[in-house]
Design a protein around this motif. Sequence first.
Motif, PDB file in Angstrom:
ATOM      1  N   ARG A 124       0.842  -1.202   0.000  1.00  6.41           N
ATOM      2  CA  ARG A 124       0.000   0.000   0.000  1.00  6.41           C
ATOM      3  C   ARG A 124       0.875   1.250   0.000  1.00  6.41           C
ATOM      4  NH1 ARG A 124      -4.087   0.538   4.805  1.00  6.41           N
ATOM      5  NH2 ARG A 124      -2.206   1.220   5.845  1.00  6.41           N
ATOM      6  N   TRP A 125       1.951   1.246   0.786  1.00  8.03           N
ATOM      7  CA  TRP A 125       2.879   2.369   0.795  1.00  8.03           C
ATOM      8  C   TRP A 125       3.590   2.483  -0.551  1.00  8.03           C
ATOM      9  CZ3 TRP A 125       3.699   6.760   2.899  1.00  8.03           C
ATOM     10  CH2 TRP A 125       4.933   7.377   2.801  1.00  8.03           C
ATOM     11  N   PHE A 126       3.938   1.361  -1.169  1.00  9.39           N
ATOM     12  CA  PHE A 126       4.563   1.371  -2.481  1.00  9.39           C
ATOM     13  C   PHE A 126       3.632   2.031  -3.511  1.00  9.39           C
ATOM     14  CE2 PHE A 126       5.000  -0.750  -6.622  1.00  9.39           C
ATOM     15  CZ  PHE A 126       6.271  -0.315  -6.951  1.00  9.39           C
ATOM     16  N   GLY A 127       2.342   1.717  -3.451  1.00  7.72           N
ATOM     17  CA  GLY A 127       1.379   2.347  -4.352  1.00  7.72           C
ATOM     18  C   GLY A 127       1.310   3.846  -4.131  1.00  7.72           C
ATOM     19  N   HIS A 128       1.371   4.265  -2.880  1.00  7.55           N
ATOM     20  CA  HIS A 128       1.363   5.696  -2.569  1.00  7.55           C
ATOM     21  C   HIS A 128       2.576   6.381  -3.192  1.00  7.55           C
ATOM     22  CE1 HIS A 128       1.075   9.421  -0.301  1.00  7.55           C
ATOM     23  NE2 HIS A 128       2.291   9.220   0.156  1.00  7.55           N
ATOM     24  N   ILE A 129       3.738   5.753  -3.075  1.00  7.13           N
ATOM     25  CA  ILE A 129       4.958   6.334  -3.634  1.00  7.13           C
ATOM     26  C   ILE A 129       4.887   6.379  -5.158  1.00  7.13           C
ATOM     27  CG2 ILE A 129       7.431   5.900  -3.956  1.00  7.13           C
ATOM     28  CD1 ILE A 129       7.488   4.948  -1.075  1.00  7.13           C
ATOM     29  N   ALA A 187      -0.239   0.106  -9.812  1.00 13.06           N
ATOM     30  CA  ALA A 187      -0.276   1.018  -8.673  1.00 13.06           C
ATOM     31  C   ALA A 187      -0.769   2.410  -9.047  1.00 13.06           C
ATOM     32  CB  ALA A 187       1.104   1.121  -8.042  1.00 13.06           C
ATOM     33  N   ILE A 188      -0.729   2.754 -10.319  1.00 11.05           N
ATOM     34  CA  ILE A 188      -1.193   4.078 -10.750  1.00 11.05           C
ATOM     35  C   ILE A 188      -2.695   4.227 -10.541  1.00 11.05           C
ATOM     36  CG2 ILE A 188      -1.290   5.667 -12.712  1.00 11.05           C
ATOM     37  CD1 ILE A 188       1.535   5.104 -11.581  1.00 11.05           C
ATOM     38  N   ASP A 189      -3.459   3.155 -10.797  1.00 17.77           N
ATOM     39  CA  ASP A 189      -4.908   3.172 -10.582  1.00 17.77           C
ATOM     40  C   ASP A 189      -5.183   2.740  -9.142  1.00 17.77           C
ATOM     41  OD1 ASP A 189      -7.645   3.149 -10.765  1.00 17.77           O
ATOM     42  OD2 ASP A 189      -7.739   1.334 -11.998  1.00 17.77           O
ATOM     43  N   ARG A 190      -5.567   3.684  -8.310  1.00 19.46           N
ATOM     44  CA  ARG A 190      -5.680   3.436  -6.878  1.00 19.46           C
ATOM     45  C   ARG A 190      -6.733   2.385  -6.536  1.00 19.46           C
ATOM     46  NH1 ARG A 190      -7.675   7.004  -2.035  1.00 19.46           N
ATOM     47  NH2 ARG A 190      -6.446   6.070  -0.390  1.00 19.46           N
ATOM     48  N   SER A 191      -7.896   2.435  -7.156  1.00 23.07           N
ATOM     49  CA  SER A 191      -8.948   1.477  -6.804  1.00 23.07           C
ATOM     50  C   SER A 191      -8.568   0.062  -7.223  1.00 23.07           C
ATOM     51  CB  SER A 191     -10.274   1.889  -7.441  1.00 23.07           C
ATOM     52  OG  SER A 191     -10.135   1.956  -8.848  1.00 23.07           O
TER      53      SER A 191
END
Length: 114
Positions: free
Chosen positions: A45-50, A99-103
């Motif tokens: 989840r943190w990786f997606g945020h970054i 990871a670019i698409d949050r949902s």
Amino acid sequence: MSVAEMCMLRWICGHTRKDRIRNDDIRDMVGVAPIEEKLIQHRLRWFGHIQRRPPEAPVRIGILNHFENTRSGRGRPRLTWEEAVKRDLKEWNVSKELAIDRSAWKLAIHVPEP
């Protein structure tokens, strides 16, 4: 880590190892997912945020924790966060571009509770 988790879950349920109840049954009684999976979920989840941050952000460039001219210690190098994320992505069969698409990312890394 999983040993300590199971010790606490057994304590919550009021059972001991002498009762010979399977770990899966204890986990179902309490209704929690394994801690290793939850840690991987939070790391991804943190990786997606970054990944969603702009390319010039300090966390994305690696300025925050990048040290130069330091001697490495003896023995095997420590596991870095980037290496752990690569291993988790490969293990869970999730692509980095998702990871670019949050949902879609949240659905891909979700660990359901039993």
